[in-house]
Design a protein around this motif. Structure first.
Motif, PDB file in Angstrom:
ATOM      1  N   LEU A 144       2.767  11.868  -4.142  1.00 60.38           N
ATOM      2  CA  LEU A 144       2.177  11.449  -2.854  1.00 60.38           C
ATOM      3  C   LEU A 144       2.787  12.234  -1.701  1.00 60.38           C
ATOM      4  N   LYS A 145       4.118  12.396  -1.745  1.00 53.29           N
ATOM      5  CA  LYS A 145       4.782  13.129  -0.658  1.00 53.29           C
ATOM      6  C   LYS A 145       4.222  14.538  -0.579  1.00 53.29           C
ATOM      7  N   LEU A 146       4.098  15.207  -1.756  1.00 52.88           N
ATOM      8  CA  LEU A 146       3.635  16.597  -1.734  1.00 52.88           C
ATOM      9  C   LEU A 146       2.217  16.676  -1.186  1.00 52.88           C
TER      10      LEU A 146
ATOM     11  N   ILE B  41       5.258  -6.042   0.816  1.00 52.90           N
ATOM     12  CA  ILE B  41       6.198  -4.993   1.235  1.00 52.90           C
ATOM     13  C   ILE B  41       5.492  -4.032   2.188  1.00 52.90           C
ATOM     14  N   SER B  42       6.107  -3.793   3.320  1.00 51.25           N
ATOM     15  CA  SER B  42       5.490  -2.882   4.299  1.00 51.25           C
ATOM     16  C   SER B  42       6.541  -2.368   5.265  1.00 51.25           C
ATOM     17  N   GLN B  43       6.582  -1.078   5.459  1.00 55.25           N
ATOM     18  CA  GLN B  43       7.494  -0.513   6.457  1.00 55.25           C
ATOM     19  C   GLN B  43       7.120  -1.017   7.835  1.00 55.25           C
ATOM     20  N   SER B  44       5.869  -0.801   8.227  1.00 59.19           N
ATOM     21  CA  SER B  44       5.444  -1.114   9.596  1.00 59.19           C
ATOM     22  C   SER B  44       5.286  -2.605   9.821  1.00 59.19           C
ATOM     23  N   GLY B  45       4.929  -3.320   8.748  1.00 56.19           N
ATOM     24  CA  GLY B  45       4.598  -4.735   8.908  1.00 56.19           C
ATOM     25  C   GLY B  45       3.257  -4.929   9.597  1.00 56.19           C
ATOM     26  N   GLU B  46       2.471  -3.860   9.702  1.00 54.61           N
ATOM     27  CA  GLU B  46       1.182  -3.948  10.395  1.00 54.61           C
ATOM     28  C   GLU B  46       0.026  -3.495   9.528  1.00 54.61           C
ATOM     29  N   THR B  47       0.269  -3.147   8.276  1.00 51.08           N
ATOM     30  CA  THR B  47      -0.803  -2.629   7.425  1.00 51.08           C
ATOM     31  C   THR B  47      -1.852  -3.724   7.193  1.00 51.08           C
ATOM     32  N   ALA B  48      -3.067  -3.446   7.636  1.00 54.77           N
ATOM     33  CA  ALA B  48      -4.110  -4.486   7.665  1.00 54.77           C
ATOM     34  C   ALA B  48      -4.335  -5.102   6.284  1.00 54.77           C
TER      35      ALA B  48
ATOM     36  N   ALA C  39      15.138   2.175   1.451  1.00 51.73           N
ATOM     37  CA  ALA C  39      15.625   0.896   1.990  1.00 51.73           C
ATOM     38  C   ALA C  39      14.884  -0.271   1.324  1.00 51.73           C
ATOM     39  N   GLN C  40      13.597  -0.102   1.084  1.00 52.95           N
ATOM     40  CA  GLN C  40      12.832  -1.170   0.405  1.00 52.95           C
ATOM     41  C   GLN C  40      13.369  -1.385  -1.006  1.00 52.95           C
ATOM     42  N   VAL C  41      13.613  -0.269  -1.714  1.00 56.82           N
ATOM     43  CA  VAL C  41      14.115  -0.396  -3.090  1.00 56.82           C
ATOM     44  C   VAL C  41      15.501  -1.058  -3.076  1.00 56.82           C
TER      45      VAL C  41
ATOM     46  N   CYS D  79       0.849  -1.195   0.000  1.00 59.64           N
ATOM     47  CA  CYS D  79       0.000   0.000   0.000  1.00 59.64           C
ATOM     48  C   CYS D  79       0.887   1.248   0.000  1.00 59.64           C
ATOM     49  N   GLY D  80       0.360   2.339  -0.515  1.00 60.20           N
ATOM     50  CA  GLY D  80       1.004   3.657  -0.405  1.00 60.20           C
ATOM     51  C   GLY D  80       2.419   3.671  -0.959  1.00 60.20           C
ATOM     52  N   THR D  81       3.306   4.256  -0.177  1.00 56.36           N
ATOM     53  CA  THR D  81       4.701   4.371  -0.596  1.00 56.36           C
ATOM     54  C   THR D  81       5.315   2.996  -0.851  1.00 56.36           C
ATOM     55  N   SER D  82       4.940   2.015  -0.040  1.00 54.05           N
ATOM     56  CA  SER D  82       5.483   0.661  -0.239  1.00 54.05           C
ATOM     57  C   SER D  82       5.019   0.104  -1.590  1.00 54.05           C
ATOM     58  N   TRP D  83       3.833   0.517  -2.021  1.00 53.55           N
ATOM     59  CA  TRP D  83       3.344   0.107  -3.348  1.00 53.55           C
ATOM     60  C   TRP D  83       4.222   0.746  -4.439  1.00 53.55           C
TER      61      TRP D  83
ATOM     62  N   SER E 147       0.723   3.864  10.924  1.00 50.93           N
ATOM     63  CA  SER E 147       0.562   2.436  10.764  1.00 50.93           C
ATOM     64  C   SER E 147      -0.926   2.152  10.565  1.00 50.93           C
ATOM     65  N   VAL E 148      -1.304   1.787   9.332  1.00 56.53           N
ATOM     66  CA  VAL E 148      -2.729   1.722   9.010  1.00 56.53           C
ATOM     67  C   VAL E 148      -3.239   0.301   9.257  1.00 56.53           C
ATOM     68  N   SER E 149      -3.556   0.050  10.525  1.00 53.93           N
ATOM     69  CA  SER E 149      -3.925  -1.319  10.878  1.00 53.93           C
ATOM     70  C   SER E 149      -5.433  -1.556  10.819  1.00 53.93           C
TER      71      SER E 149
ATOM     72  N   GLY F  17       8.444   9.946  11.247  1.00 54.38           N
ATOM     73  CA  GLY F  17       7.684  10.885  10.414  1.00 54.38           C
ATOM     74  C   GLY F  17       6.589  10.092   9.698  1.00 54.38           C
ATOM     75  N   VAL F  18       5.388  10.655   9.667  1.00 56.26           N
ATOM     76  CA  VAL F  18       4.278   9.904   9.068  1.00 56.26           C
ATOM     77  C   VAL F  18       4.522   9.667   7.570  1.00 56.26           C
ATOM     78  N   ALA F  19       5.122  10.648   6.907  1.00 59.41           N
ATOM     79  CA  ALA F  19       5.432  10.445   5.489  1.00 59.41           C
ATOM     80  C   ALA F  19       6.676   9.562   5.361  1.00 59.41           C
ATOM     81  N   SER F  20       6.527   8.494   4.627  1.00 59.19           N
ATOM     82  CA  SER F  20       7.611   7.521   4.519  1.00 59.19           C
ATOM     83  C   SER F  20       8.718   8.032   3.580  1.00 59.19           C
TER      84      SER F  20
HETATM   85  C1  F6R Z   1       3.161   7.572   2.637  1.00 61.26           C
HETATM   86  C2  F6R Z   1       2.995   6.522   3.620  1.00 61.26           C
HETATM   87  C3  F6R Z   1       1.924   5.516   3.407  1.00 61.26           C
HETATM   88  C4  F6R Z   1       2.477   4.118   3.709  1.00 61.26           C
HETATM   89  C5  F6R Z   1       1.349   3.076   3.621  1.00 61.26           C
HETATM   90  C6  F6R Z   1       1.859   1.668   3.810  1.00 61.26           C
HETATM   91  O1  F6R Z   1       4.198   8.425   2.966  1.00 61.26           O
HETATM   92  O2  F6R Z   1       3.689   6.473   4.596  1.00 61.26           O
HETATM   93  O3  F6R Z   1       1.413   5.582   2.126  1.00 61.26           O
HETATM   94  O4  F6R Z   1       3.485   3.828   2.796  1.00 61.26           O
HETATM   95  O5  F6R Z   1       0.387   3.355   4.599  1.00 61.26           O
HETATM   96  O6  F6R Z   1       2.468   1.507   5.049  1.00 61.26           O
HETATM   97  P1  F6R Z   1       3.450   0.307   5.332  1.00 61.26           P
HETATM   98  O7  F6R Z   1       4.633   0.457   4.465  1.00 61.26           O
HETATM   99  O8  F6R Z   1       3.768   0.416   6.786  1.00 61.26           O
HETATM  100  O9  F6R Z   1       2.681  -0.937   5.011  1.00 61.26           O
END
Ligand code: F6R
Length: 614
Positions: A490-492, A352-359, A412-414, A306-310, A610-612, A403-406
């Protein structure tokens, strides 16, 4: 997506809760609250707004207690106000509960509880839980933890819970399903958090609860864990928390986001460390060794995120198809899981997920596993749900991203995806040794080149001034720079609230070109690429309509520079590695625009880290 903190022991609980909540505020900042177990019952303090507001509110209150729970909310059900803030109390005021997650059958439960005489003070889904527990505790001859276990067996949805009760003052009850919760083990005391941030200052010994677990923490006693779905005590092993306190501080930067942008050379280096062997002719990712053969024989890779990880996944589509020569599909996890997708047993799904918690990402993983596919995870948070739910995987070593914006999580993922593609390509023989060496040599130079790019910070701050009063922006990129354009947009939009869209450069003429006039900033990724000349034509098309060109070019490029209103020159690298550098000026641009517009960069409105929830 809501942060949970709890403490029980012989220390004062309130300062631990407040400090912990501040560290978890990135998970949501609509409201905050604490419940403290005192001699004469539960003291409840909560308010709309930030943890700092709560702390101010409590300044002259009696907050002395040795057991307490605290919550910072990202609103799902019910608007952000004091009534909807957690903790929620039972009707008799003797049980307090905090929750992260969503109770999907809350309406049915609510109706049932109303018919039994309960009244509801909030519009949340959470409040049903506290009344349900109270109802069972009072009517059935059971202990409080057993009442929680019975209550949760009838609940549909996700939860991380912390519960305390004036009737069982020695017990802190914790439960988890689908939302993270970990328990730090101190000396005769317990620290609880949605992640390690509120705990790390006190202990590195942690237990990760598993789905369905209900734990009872009593100071001086062993943690006792049972499960909603199984009888008997459960054994959960103690693990070491991989985190340190300095990583959680701003380290002299004005915002976490800026600090994390500047940490990218290190994050990339750390994500490569030990994975490229000395002679550089093998890439080895320890976490996937057992699955390498399956990955080499994959019929197809499906990337879910999802999001940046996408966006990182979309970069990987170019990398994998070009190097490993296996088809790749990139899926929004939320769409994939509900589409009844065709998944073969010889598909390899990479989540792929930064938090590893994205539902949604977790649900996509479960779906792929249930269809027999091999599922590989790439995530940043050690011990997270994704890390445990996948067959194997590789961690990014970006360090905590607050920071909420990834930002650094993306690079690191790339990096890890690049290593994975190189590893498989070598093993499959789809990449000649000379080409492999060229990419690896370039990859090793990336941290230094990102460092050089960061020196453009002042120039980019100047360019940002031209965005301050804009309402829209377009980002264009081709090939592997296309996902970077999406990421820049997305960042902007997420931190400056300027509407921005990313497109493949060539798509512009199929519609978006209608938007271009002298007011429209167009950020074009025009680095050295096979399609460079085509990009030059697209720039001309924008200029012909008086759009303002902000270009990102390879250092030394004079042609595009002359056509641009503003030109950002970045170091040259191998084409496939360009995103690791070209994303950096776009992160800085978004950051400075947001700061100049007076936005809260680290905690943008309506967002949570973390969008759980779905
Ligand atoms: C954008 C951002 C979100 C996350 C998305 C997925 O800056 O932070 O779009 O990338 O909610 O989150 P993770 O990577 O934790 O699964």
């Amino acid at each position: 997506m809501c942060g949970i903190v709890a403490y029980t022991g012989c220390k004062e609980a309130y300062p631990i809760l407040i400090k912990g909540l501040k560290r978890l505020e990135y998970r949501g900042y609509d409201s905050a609250g604490v419940a403290l177990l005192q001699q004469d019952g539960i003291a409840l303090y909560k308010c709309r707004g930030r943890v700092a507001d709560l702390d101010e509110m409590c300044a002259n209150k009696n907050v002395s207690a040795h057991t307490g729970i605290g919550h910072t909310r990202w609103a799902t059900h019910g608007e952000p106000n004091t009534e909807n803030a957690h903790p929620h109390l039972s009707a008799d005021g003797k049980i307090a509960l905090i929750h992260n997650g969503i109770i999907e059958n809350y309406l049915v439960l609510k109706q049932e509880l109303i018919s039994r005489g309960y009244t509801f003070k909030s519009g949340t889904d959470t409040e049903v839980l506290v009344h349900l527990v109270e109802d069972i505790f009072k009517k059935e001859d059971v202990t409080l933890p057993e009442a929680v276990r019975i209550a949760l067996s009838g609940v549909v949805g996700t939860y991380a819970l912390a519960i305390l009760s004036a009737d069982a003052p020695d017990q802190l009850i914790l439960a988890k399903k689908g939302s993270p919760l970990l328990i730090g083990m101190g000396d005769n005391e317990f620290f609880v958090g949605s992640d390690g941030a509120p705990i790390v200052e006190y202990t590195k010994k942690v237990v990760y609860l598993e789905d369905g677990d209900v734990a009872v923490a009593i100071p001086g006693k062993k943690l006792e864990i049972r499960n909603v779905n199984e009888e008997g005590k459960q054994r959960r092993y103690q693990q070491k928390l991989v985190m340190n306190l300095e990583q959680l501080e701003k380290g002299g930067f004005e915002h976490y986001m800026l600090k994390e942008i500047f940490e990218q050379p290190k994050a990339i280096k750390d994500s490569m460390r030990g994975r490229l062997n000395v002679k550089k002719d093998v890439v080895s990712l320890g976490g996937i060794i057992e699955y390498e053969t399956k990955m080499m024989n994959a019929r197809r890779f499906i990337m879910v995120a999802c999001g940046t990880s996408w966006h990182a996944a979309t970069v990987a589509e170019y990398l994998f198809e070009s190097l490993v020569r296996v088809p790749v599909e990139v899926e929004y996890a939320s769409e994939f899981r509900y589409r009844n997708p065709i998944i073969y047993e010889d598909d390899v799904v990479i989540a792929i997920s930064q938090s590893g918690e994205t539902a949604d990402t977790i649900a996509a993983v479960e779906l792929a596993k249930s269809r027999g596919a091999t599922v590989i995870g790439i995530c940043n948070v050690v011990g997270s749900t994704l890390a445990r739910a996948t067959h194997a995987g590789s961690y990014t070593h970006a360090g905590p991203e607050i920071g909420v914006a990834s930002t650094k999580a993306f690079t690191a993922q790339v990096t890890v995806l690049t290593l994975m593609a190189l590893c498989l390509a070598r093993k499959k023989g789809t990449l000649a040794l000379s080409e492999y060496h060229d990419i690896v040599n370039n990859l090793e130079e990336i941290p230094a080149k990102v460092e050089e790019t960061l020196k453009l910070n002042d120039q980019i701050r100047e360019i940002a001034k031209t965005f301050v009063d804009k309402r829209n922006a377009i980002y264009l990129g081709r090939g592997i720079n296309f996902p970077v354009a999406l990421e820049g947009a997305l960042k902007l939009k997420e931190i400056s609230y300027i509407h921005a869209e990313g497109y493949p450069s060539a798509e512009m003429k199929h519609g978006p070109i209608a938007l271009i006039d002298e007011e429209m900033p167009v950020v074009v990724l025009a680095t050295e690429q096979e399609t460079y000349e085509k990009t030059v034509s697209n720039i001309q098309e924008v200029k012909a309509r008086k759009g303002k060109i902000i270009s990102v070019v390879t250092r030394g490029d004079e042609l595009v520079k002359q056509m641009s209103d503003y030109c950002i020159e970045i170091p040259q690298t191998q084409e496939l590695l360009t995103p690791l550098i070209s994303c950096v000026p776009l992160q800085l641009l978004a950051y400075h625009v947001a700061v100049l517009r007076g936005c809260n960069v680290d905690k943008p409105r309506n967002l949570a880290k973390s969008v759980s929830v779905e």
